[in-house]
Write an enzyme that holds these catalytic residues in place. Structure first.
Site, PDB file in Angstrom:
ATOM      1  N   LEU A 250      27.158  29.943   7.868  1.00 25.59           N
ATOM      2  CA  LEU A 250      26.325  28.807   8.259  1.00 25.59           C
ATOM      3  C   LEU A 250      25.723  28.178   7.011  1.00 25.59           C
ATOM      4  O   LEU A 250      25.320  27.032   7.026  1.00 25.59           O
ATOM      5  CB  LEU A 250      25.194  29.246   9.193  1.00 25.59           C
ATOM      6  CG  LEU A 250      25.555  29.462  10.647  1.00 25.59           C
ATOM      7  CD1 LEU A 250      24.343  29.951  11.428  1.00 25.59           C
ATOM      8  CD2 LEU A 250      26.105  28.207  11.267  1.00 25.59           C
TER       9      LEU A 250
ATOM     10  N   ASN B 159      25.035  33.792   6.634  1.00 32.42           N
ATOM     11  CA  ASN B 159      25.126  33.642   8.088  1.00 32.42           C
ATOM     12  C   ASN B 159      23.852  33.138   8.741  1.00 32.42           C
ATOM     13  O   ASN B 159      23.672  33.262   9.954  1.00 32.42           O
ATOM     14  CB  ASN B 159      25.564  34.967   8.711  1.00 32.42           C
ATOM     15  CG  ASN B 159      26.793  35.531   8.043  1.00 32.42           C
ATOM     16  OD1 ASN B 159      26.713  36.567   7.402  1.00 32.42           O
ATOM     17  ND2 ASN B 159      27.905  34.838   8.129  1.00 32.42           N
TER      18      ASN B 159
ATOM     19  N   VAL C 243      20.990  31.505  13.406  1.00 29.73           N
ATOM     20  CA  VAL C 243      21.684  32.736  13.029  1.00 29.73           C
ATOM     21  C   VAL C 243      23.101  32.730  13.587  1.00 29.73           C
ATOM     22  O   VAL C 243      23.314  32.420  14.754  1.00 29.73           O
ATOM     23  CB  VAL C 243      20.924  33.962  13.591  1.00 29.73           C
ATOM     24  CG1 VAL C 243      21.672  35.246  13.330  1.00 29.73           C
ATOM     25  CG2 VAL C 243      19.526  34.020  13.003  1.00 29.73           C
ATOM     26  N   CYS C 244      24.067  33.082  12.740  1.00 28.91           N
ATOM     27  CA  CYS C 244      25.451  33.240  13.172  1.00 28.91           C
ATOM     28  C   CYS C 244      25.711  34.734  13.330  1.00 28.91           C
ATOM     29  O   CYS C 244      25.928  35.450  12.356  1.00 28.91           O
ATOM     30  CB  CYS C 244      26.412  32.640  12.140  1.00 28.91           C
ATOM     31  SG  CYS C 244      28.142  32.778  12.603  1.00 28.91           S
ATOM     32  N   LEU C 245      25.623  35.203  14.554  1.00 26.35           N
ATOM     33  CA  LEU C 245      25.791  36.619  14.849  1.00 26.35           C
ATOM     34  C   LEU C 245      26.481  36.745  16.195  1.00 26.35           C
ATOM     35  O   LEU C 245      25.906  36.391  17.223  1.00 26.35           O
ATOM     36  CB  LEU C 245      24.407  37.287  14.859  1.00 26.35           C
ATOM     37  CG  LEU C 245      24.320  38.782  14.998  1.00 26.35           C
ATOM     38  CD1 LEU C 245      25.043  39.491  13.846  1.00 26.35           C
ATOM     39  CD2 LEU C 245      22.869  39.232  15.031  1.00 26.35           C
TER      40      LEU C 245
END
Length: 186
Positions: free
Chosen positions: A122, A78, A86-88
């Site tokens: 990601l 991620n 960052v994929c959050l």
């Protein structure tokens, strides 16, 4: 409620002074851009590693989420390996003014590293390896990336050489877009 600039100052001071686990380094004279040295969470593959996180607080903070990204390389489904993005969800989509910078470093980032989500990657290579061969994934994280890019003595040298205009994508100013930090190579 206090103004966004007072809230920004209060949150930064809370992180800077009250949370002694973090080294905070300002990028410029304002309080909008800074680095935080973040330790990998205990009992995770990332334990013992230190990552430099670039943080930008937009003018609308705390109503808009901070832009965060890893400066030094990290192998995680991620996190985009090249940009540090960052994929959050809590940062990119469900941010609330109730959250602050301490939440980002005490809860959100540790949770991201403890519980990767390979179904929303990601870094497709990391996600595929994690799902296909967990042992090889674990070895790459600990033996290769943590050892090579996240040594505590090296984290200060992970600073970007780019100007802040080059580091950030225009799309991150929309609340639903992923935050982009810049180039990850130390």
């Amino acid at each position: 409620m206090s103004s966004p600039s007072k809230r920004r100052e209060m949150d930064l001071m809370k992180l800077y002074k009250m949370m002694s686990d973090y080294k905070v380094e300002m990028i410029n004279d304002g309080m909008q851009e800074f680095y935080v040295d973040f330790n990998g969470p205990k009992e995770s593959l990332y334990q013992g590693g230190v990552w430099r996180i670039r943080v930008e607080l937009l003018d609308a903070y705390p109503y808009k989420s901070p832009s965060i990204g890893f400066v030094n390389k990290i192998y995680h489904p991620n996190v985009d390996e090249m940009s540090g993005s960052v994929c959050l969800d809590v940062i990119n989509q469900t941010w609330s003014p109730m959250f602050d910078l301490v939440n980002v470093f005490e809860v959100f980032l540790p949770q991201l590293l403890l519980y990767p989500n390979p179904s929303d990657p990601l870094n497709g290579e990391a996600a595929a390896l994690m799902m296909r061969d967990r042992t090889a994934y674990d070895q790459r994280v600990k033996g290769e990336y943590c050892e090579k890019y996240a040594k505590p003595e090296d984290v200060g040298g992970a600073r970007e050489d780019q100007s802040s205009d080059e580091e950030l994508s225009e799309g991150e100013y929309d609340s639903g877009d992923d935050a982009v930090a810049g180039h990850a190579d130390p």
